[in-house]
Design an enzyme around this catalytic site. Structure first.
Site, PDB file in Angstrom:
ATOM      1  N   CYS A 112      48.626  49.747  47.024  1.00  0.00           N
ATOM      2  CA  CYS A 112      48.723  48.468  46.307  1.00  0.00           C
ATOM      3  C   CYS A 112      49.167  48.632  44.855  1.00  0.00           C
ATOM      4  O   CYS A 112      49.521  47.654  44.202  1.00  0.00           O
ATOM      5  CB  CYS A 112      47.399  47.730  46.358  1.00  0.00           C
ATOM      6  SG  CYS A 112      46.889  47.372  48.028  1.00  0.00           S
ATOM      7  N   HIS A 252      46.429  42.532  40.640  1.00  0.00           N
ATOM      8  CA  HIS A 252      46.763  42.673  42.055  1.00  0.00           C
ATOM      9  C   HIS A 252      46.002  41.604  42.838  1.00  0.00           C
ATOM     10  O   HIS A 252      44.797  41.412  42.626  1.00  0.00           O
ATOM     11  CB  HIS A 252      46.373  44.071  42.534  1.00  0.00           C
ATOM     12  CG  HIS A 252      46.425  44.229  44.020  1.00  0.00           C
ATOM     13  ND1 HIS A 252      47.480  43.773  44.775  1.00  0.00           N
ATOM     14  CD2 HIS A 252      45.536  44.782  44.897  1.00  0.00           C
ATOM     15  CE1 HIS A 252      47.245  44.039  46.057  1.00  0.00           C
ATOM     16  NE2 HIS A 252      46.084  44.647  46.154  1.00  0.00           N
ATOM     17  N   ASN A 284      46.458  39.383  50.666  1.00  0.00           N
ATOM     18  CA  ASN A 284      46.747  40.640  49.973  1.00  0.00           C
ATOM     19  C   ASN A 284      48.025  41.239  50.568  1.00  0.00           C
ATOM     20  O   ASN A 284      48.023  41.666  51.725  1.00  0.00           O
ATOM     21  CB  ASN A 284      45.548  41.584  50.156  1.00  0.00           C
ATOM     22  CG  ASN A 284      45.740  42.920  49.463  1.00  0.00           C
ATOM     23  OD1 ASN A 284      46.857  43.305  49.125  1.00  0.00           O
ATOM     24  ND2 ASN A 284      44.646  43.642  49.284  1.00  0.00           N
TER      25      ASN A 284
END
Ligand code: COA
Length: 329
Positions: A112, A252, A284
């Site tokens: 990520c 994020h 996500n």
């Protein structure tokens, strides 16, 4: 002094929507549980004929266009992904071929945190004069590694892509500081156990569902907040800035509760200055999430001249990072 800038951004989201209500019919969960625990209302799913490379290509074309450049101006491609089309050749090579251009192309895997790792590499490449226009693509088809019978992970992840062009020339966001970190001791907490050389595909690995991602969500959660905050503070110290100098925060988009907890640590920022709508709409999207959020924020035209945006990310590895950029119109 030579200063790398993000001179164009783009993003691509597949059309197909998977809502919390759809998931209620697939696993034992509820819209209420998902919204309360994650802030996610829906996520996008790639079609069977959409891949990390094709979604990344779509985002890349928009970013190149936004930079007022043509594909032939790009002299290096970096792709951040943990869901490449193949283990090899790289997804970057597939995108390079589809763009019809030459030059180096490689994949880079920092889960990520991939977009921020990519920014760091691109900044170094253009500031040291090795390349002029570096294309960063962050693209994920996470639905290809999500087990849609595991309620602890399938509610969280979605598909999507983002891209940007980093260059010395042109208007854009100057990349003032980037700080990166990693801690491999936590590798097991978020992992795709099968398919690598340690556990190559066999009937057994398939039976044991080793080709799906596994996550200890609550453990990841704790580490995420601490490391994202410290990476931001490292960037601030690097630039001799105070927290109050930050105008926007793009964390994020992993979980609304992580975003809220992080926002509390930078409490001078009002709610609308902390980007959090992307998690609600897309879930996500791993490496892509910051790039998607940045692209949407820029296209909304809300970022004023000389305002500073902080990005910060955290992901499998563990890896993390932060960057401070300034809007130079
Ligand atoms: N629906 C209903 N109940 C669920 C559920 C779901 N989709 N998923 C888990 N549960 C249950 C669990 O089984 C557990 O039940 P139990 O108490 O009876 O054992 C309970 O809810 C709490 O589980 P827990 O894992 O502690 O929940 P949580 O509050 O930590 O939320 C995540 C789970 C995954 C949403 C959350 O941990 C998270 O987002 N973590 C960060 C993940 C992340 O950011 N990953 C990527 C890093 S880049």
């Amino acid at each position: 002094m030579k200063q790398a800038k993000i001179v164009g951004t783009g993003s691509y989201l597949p059309q197909k929507i998977l809502t919390n209500f759809d998931l209620q019919n697939m696993v034992e969960t509820s819209d209420e549980w998902i919204v309360t625990r994650t802030g996610i209302h829906e996520r996008r799913l790639a079609q069977e004929n959409e891949f990390t490379s094709t979604m990344g290509l779509a985002a890349a074309k928009k970013a190149i266009d936004d930079a007022q450049k043509i594909p032939q101006d790009i002299d290096c491609i970096i792709v951040a992904t943990l869901t490449p089309d193949y283990i090899f050749p790289s997804t970057a090579c597939l995108i390079q071929h589809a763009l019809g251009i030459n030059g180096p192309a490689f994949d880079m895997q920092a889960a990520c945190s991939g977009y921020i790792y990519g920014l760091s590499i691109a900044k170094a490449f253009v500031e040291n004069g090795q390349y002029k226009n570096v294309l960063i693509v962050a693209s994920e088809k996470l639905s290809s590694i999500v087990d849609y019978s595991d309620r602890t992970t399938c509610v969280v992840f979605g598909d999507g892509a983002a891209a940007c062009v980093v260059s010395l020339e042109g208007k854009g966001l100057s990349i003032d500081s980037v700080k990166l970190g990693a801690s491999g001791e936590y590798a097991d907490l978020l992992i795709l156990p099968g398919g690598g050389c340690r556990h190559p595909a066999t009937h057994e690995t398939v039976d044991q569902k080793m080709h799906y991602l596994r996550m200890k969500g609550n453990e990841v959660f704790k580490h995420a907040i601490r490391n994202m905050e410290s990476a931001v503070r490292e960037c601030l110290a690097d630039l001799h800035l105070e927290e109050s100098n930050i105008d926007w925060l793009i964390p994020h988009q992993a979980n609304k509760r992580i975003i809220d907890a992080l926002a509390k640590r930078f409490s001078h920022l009002s709610e609308e200055k902390v980007v959090q709508n992307v998690i609600s709409k897309y879930g996500n999207t791993s490496a892509s999430s910051i790039g998607i959020a940045l692209d949407e924020l820029r296209k909304e035209g809300k970022v004023q001249h000389h305002e500073k945006i902080v990005f910060t990310a955290f992901g499998a590895g563990f890896t993390w990072g932060a960057a401070i950029v300034t809007n130079q119109k």
